[in-house]
Scaffold this motif. Structure first.
Motif, PDB file in Angstrom:
ATOM      1  N   GLY A   8     -17.862 -13.361 -38.277  1.00  0.00           N
ATOM      2  CA  GLY A   8     -17.844 -11.809 -37.692  1.00  0.00           C
ATOM      3  C   GLY A   8     -16.718 -11.311 -37.363  1.00  0.00           C
ATOM      4  N   LEU A   9     -17.162 -10.559 -36.236  1.00  0.00           N
ATOM      5  CA  LEU A   9     -16.097  -9.783 -35.675  1.00  0.00           C
ATOM      6  C   LEU A   9     -14.922 -10.475 -34.968  1.00  0.00           C
ATOM      7  N   PHE A  10     -15.270 -11.881 -34.389  1.00  0.00           N
ATOM      8  CA  PHE A  10     -14.546 -12.663 -33.872  1.00  0.00           C
ATOM      9  C   PHE A  10     -13.359 -13.034 -34.745  1.00  0.00           C
ATOM     10  N   LYS A  11     -13.464 -12.978 -36.269  1.00  0.00           N
ATOM     11  CA  LYS A  11     -12.600 -13.149 -37.158  1.00  0.00           C
ATOM     12  C   LYS A  11     -11.095 -12.069 -37.116  1.00  0.00           C
ATOM     13  N   TYR A  12     -11.568 -11.090 -36.333  1.00  0.00           N
ATOM     14  CA  TYR A  12     -10.736 -10.048 -36.500  1.00  0.00           C
ATOM     15  C   TYR A  12     -10.022  -9.964 -34.814  1.00  0.00           C
ATOM     16  N   ASP A  13     -10.144 -11.016 -34.459  1.00  0.00           N
ATOM     17  CA  ASP A  13      -9.455 -11.123 -32.680  1.00  0.00           C
ATOM     18  C   ASP A  13     -10.434 -10.135 -31.907  1.00  0.00           C
ATOM     19  N   PHE A  14     -11.734  -9.914 -32.289  1.00  0.00           N
ATOM     20  CA  PHE A  14     -12.334  -9.012 -31.414  1.00  0.00           C
ATOM     21  C   PHE A  14     -13.463  -9.857 -30.683  1.00  0.00           C
ATOM     22  N   ILE A  15     -13.867  -9.936 -29.370  1.00  0.00           N
ATOM     23  CA  ILE A  15     -14.861 -10.526 -28.625  1.00  0.00           C
ATOM     24  C   ILE A  15     -16.159  -9.868 -28.851  1.00  0.00           C
ATOM     25  N   ASP A  16     -17.134 -10.386 -29.516  1.00  0.00           N
ATOM     26  CA  ASP A  16     -18.223  -9.686 -29.584  1.00  0.00           C
ATOM     27  C   ASP A  16     -19.371 -10.255 -28.647  1.00  0.00           C
ATOM     28  N   TYR A  17     -19.434  -9.280 -27.542  1.00  0.00           N
ATOM     29  CA  TYR A  17     -19.921  -9.655 -26.407  1.00  0.00           C
ATOM     30  C   TYR A  17     -21.581  -9.611 -26.988  1.00  0.00           C
ATOM     31  N   HIS A  18     -21.783  -8.571 -27.741  1.00  0.00           N
ATOM     32  CA  HIS A  18     -23.376  -8.293 -28.165  1.00  0.00           C
ATOM     33  C   HIS A  18     -23.739  -9.526 -28.941  1.00  0.00           C
ATOM     34  N   ALA A  19     -23.107 -10.053 -29.465  1.00  0.00           N
ATOM     35  CA  ALA A  19     -23.515 -11.508 -30.481  1.00  0.00           C
ATOM     36  C   ALA A  19     -23.618 -12.585 -29.237  1.00  0.00           C
ATOM     37  N   ILE A  20     -22.749 -12.511 -28.210  1.00  0.00           N
ATOM     38  CA  ILE A  20     -22.990 -13.609 -27.292  1.00  0.00           C
ATOM     39  C   ILE A  20     -24.326 -13.533 -26.688  1.00  0.00           C
ATOM     40  N   LEU A  21     -24.758 -12.386 -26.226  1.00  0.00           N
ATOM     41  CA  LEU A  21     -26.128 -11.967 -25.505  1.00  0.00           C
ATOM     42  C   LEU A  21     -27.268 -11.888 -26.710  1.00  0.00           C
ATOM     43  N   CYS A  22     -26.746 -11.541 -28.047  1.00  0.00           N
ATOM     44  CA  CYS A  22     -27.911 -11.426 -28.882  1.00  0.00           C
ATOM     45  C   CYS A  22     -28.746 -10.303 -28.415  1.00  0.00           C
ATOM     46  N   VAL A  23     -28.022  -9.118 -28.311  1.00  0.00           N
ATOM     47  CA  VAL A  23     -28.755  -7.729 -28.298  1.00  0.00           C
ATOM     48  C   VAL A  23     -28.074  -6.888 -29.275  1.00  0.00           C
ATOM     49  N   PRO A  24     -28.766  -5.958 -29.786  1.00  0.00           N
ATOM     50  CA  PRO A  24     -28.182  -4.897 -30.663  1.00  0.00           C
ATOM     51  C   PRO A  24     -26.843  -4.344 -30.411  1.00  0.00           C
ATOM     52  N   VAL A  25     -26.036  -3.590 -31.111  1.00  0.00           N
ATOM     53  CA  VAL A  25     -24.872  -3.032 -30.546  1.00  0.00           C
ATOM     54  C   VAL A  25     -25.418  -1.644 -29.879  1.00  0.00           C
ATOM     55  N   ASP A  26     -26.344  -1.424 -30.018  1.00  0.00           N
ATOM     56  CA  ASP A  26     -26.886   0.252 -29.293  1.00  0.00           C
ATOM     57  C   ASP A  26     -27.682  -0.319 -28.039  1.00  0.00           C
ATOM     58  N   ALA A  27     -27.931  -1.456 -27.799  1.00  0.00           N
ATOM     59  CA  ALA A  27     -28.592  -1.840 -26.633  1.00  0.00           C
ATOM     60  C   ALA A  27     -28.371  -1.091 -25.211  1.00  0.00           C
ATOM     61  N   ASP A  28     -29.381  -0.744 -24.608  1.00  0.00           N
ATOM     62  CA  ASP A  28     -29.148  -0.186 -23.282  1.00  0.00           C
ATOM     63  C   ASP A  28     -28.984  -1.028 -22.048  1.00  0.00           C
ATOM     64  N   VAL A  29     -28.586  -0.471 -21.023  1.00  0.00           N
ATOM     65  CA  VAL A  29     -28.362  -1.606 -20.053  1.00  0.00           C
ATOM     66  C   VAL A  29     -29.515  -2.502 -19.472  1.00  0.00           C
ATOM     67  N   LYS A  30     -30.570  -1.587 -19.458  1.00  0.00           N
ATOM     68  CA  LYS A  30     -31.836  -2.459 -19.126  1.00  0.00           C
ATOM     69  C   LYS A  30     -32.221  -3.632 -20.261  1.00  0.00           C
ATOM     70  N   GLU A  31     -32.052  -3.546 -21.359  1.00  0.00           N
ATOM     71  CA  GLU A  31     -32.386  -4.239 -22.400  1.00  0.00           C
ATOM     72  C   GLU A  31     -31.110  -5.409 -22.068  1.00  0.00           C
ATOM     73  N   ILE A  32     -29.829  -5.135 -21.758  1.00  0.00           N
ATOM     74  CA  ILE A  32     -28.778  -6.134 -21.586  1.00  0.00           C
ATOM     75  C   ILE A  32     -28.832  -6.998 -20.587  1.00  0.00           C
ATOM     76  N   ARG A  33     -29.618  -6.476 -19.294  1.00  0.00           N
ATOM     77  CA  ARG A  33     -29.660  -7.026 -18.160  1.00  0.00           C
ATOM     78  C   ARG A  33     -30.999  -8.248 -18.379  1.00  0.00           C
ATOM     79  N   LYS A  34     -32.039  -7.566 -19.057  1.00  0.00           N
ATOM     80  CA  LYS A  34     -33.226  -8.351 -19.101  1.00  0.00           C
ATOM     81  C   LYS A  34     -32.967  -9.651 -20.166  1.00  0.00           C
ATOM     82  N   ARG A  35     -32.146  -9.513 -21.215  1.00  0.00           N
ATOM     83  CA  ARG A  35     -31.608 -10.533 -22.200  1.00  0.00           C
ATOM     84  C   ARG A  35     -30.628 -11.526 -21.308  1.00  0.00           C
TER      85      ARG A  35
END
Length: 318
Positions: A8-35
């Motif tokens: 995925g994005l890691f292959k291009y030297d990019f740390i995919d923080y959304h993938a680590i938390l498994c939230v959509p890339v347009d997730a809001d802060v409330k959804e991120i905190r809950k996850r």
């Protein structure tokens, strides 16, 4: 265990923080905190379901080296804005290189061709999130799979930035946004240490909120900390003082007592106990002080319980 991910994005030297938390890339802060809270409970030493020391150590490493940094990046507005700008630029770059992108999973290939991009993407993310951290040995592969989905979503959705509205304007400058963001990045000092415990992060935020007299929000931060570290004396003493400040004496006493059980030298808890004793000591004294001044009112052993607790539980048996 190596924490390197090459899909995925890691292959291009990019740390995919959304993938680590498994939230959509347009997730809001409330959804991120809950996850984040759900994952942290799963990995934290006090609540981890691991059966041996090796698994517990692995869970702790994943929490400190992957999950906590991901939450730090995505939960703070300025850092998240910077990150989303870079992610949007990554989507543009990958669109130009789309002919060379290799997808290894069927679910990512399906997402690349589906006419229902939003629904298919978010449904897949939600389904994977249900079991993402069930097997820690396979976790990095699962994160790589999620990052492949994020890659496809970015490339297909590149015409509209995946970030929230704030990053929209800077994204148009293809090469200049990074210096602008770098000037703003040093502004938030709170995220400085990555090795501090989760509870310390919550305590820090709660103290900032208390300083602004935002007591309800501060209470939420401290309660979240206690869910993760129920034996943290500092959390108990602070929330006890918070209740005391709101005149909730009984709740304050519960937490201050617990703080002193865990750490008898906790200065904050000791100060709170002294204030409670002063408050409770005034109640029985103001009710009947005049009736018995010459007899020494102290009543040997019976009034020892009445001095501190009489105001809460009423008079003692005669």
């Amino acid at each position: 265990m190596s924490l390197k991910i090459d899909r995925g994005l890691f292959k291009y030297d990019f740390i995919d923080y959304h993938a680590i938390l498994c939230v959509p890339v347009d997730a809001d802060v409330k959804e991120i905190r809950k996850r984040y809270l759900k994952i942290a409970r799963c990995l934290h030493p006090d609540s981890c379901a691991a059966t041996n020391n090796a698994e517990k150590q692995l869970a702790s490493n994943l929490l400190s080296k992957l999950v906590n940094p991901a939450y730090e990046k995505l939960s703070q507005e300025k850092k998240r804005t910077e990150y989303m700008i870079v992610m949007s630029q990554m989507g543009k770059r990958l669109l130009q290189e789309s002919t060379s992108i290799e997808l290894t999973s069927d679910v990512a290939k399906n997402l690349a061709g589906t006419p229902h991009l939003e629904h298919t993407y978010k449904s897949a993310i939600a389904k994977i999130a249900e079991t993402q951290y069930d097997s820690l040995e396979n976790l990095l592969q699962v994160i790589g799979l999620i990052s492949e989905l994020n890659l496809v979503y970015l490339v297909r959705n590149v015409s509209k930035p995946a970030a929230a509205p704030p990053p929209t304007a800077p994204v148009k400058n293809h090469t200049t946004p990074t210096p602008t963001v770098n000037q703003a990045a040093p502004a938030p000092p709170p995220a400085q240490p990555k090795e501090e415990s989760i509870a310390v992060q919550y305590i820090r935020r709660s103290q900032e909120l208390i300083a602004k007299n935002q007591l309800a929000q501060a209470e939420v931060e401290l309660r979240d900390a206690l869910k993760l570290e129920p034996n943290n004396s500092r959390c108990h003493s602070l929330i006890g003082m918070l209740y005391l400040k709101q005149n909730q004496t009984t709740m304050a006493k519960v937490h201050l007592d617990r703080a002193l059980q865990l750490d008898p030298s906790d200065e904050t808890a000791l100060e709170g106990k002294r204030k409670i004793e002063k408050i409770l000591g005034q109640k029985p004294g103001s009710a009947k002080p005049v009736a018995t001044p010459s007899t020494g009112v102290k009543r040997s052993d019976k009034s020892e319980g009445g001095g501190l607790f009489g105001g809460l539980f009423g008079g003692k048996k005669k």
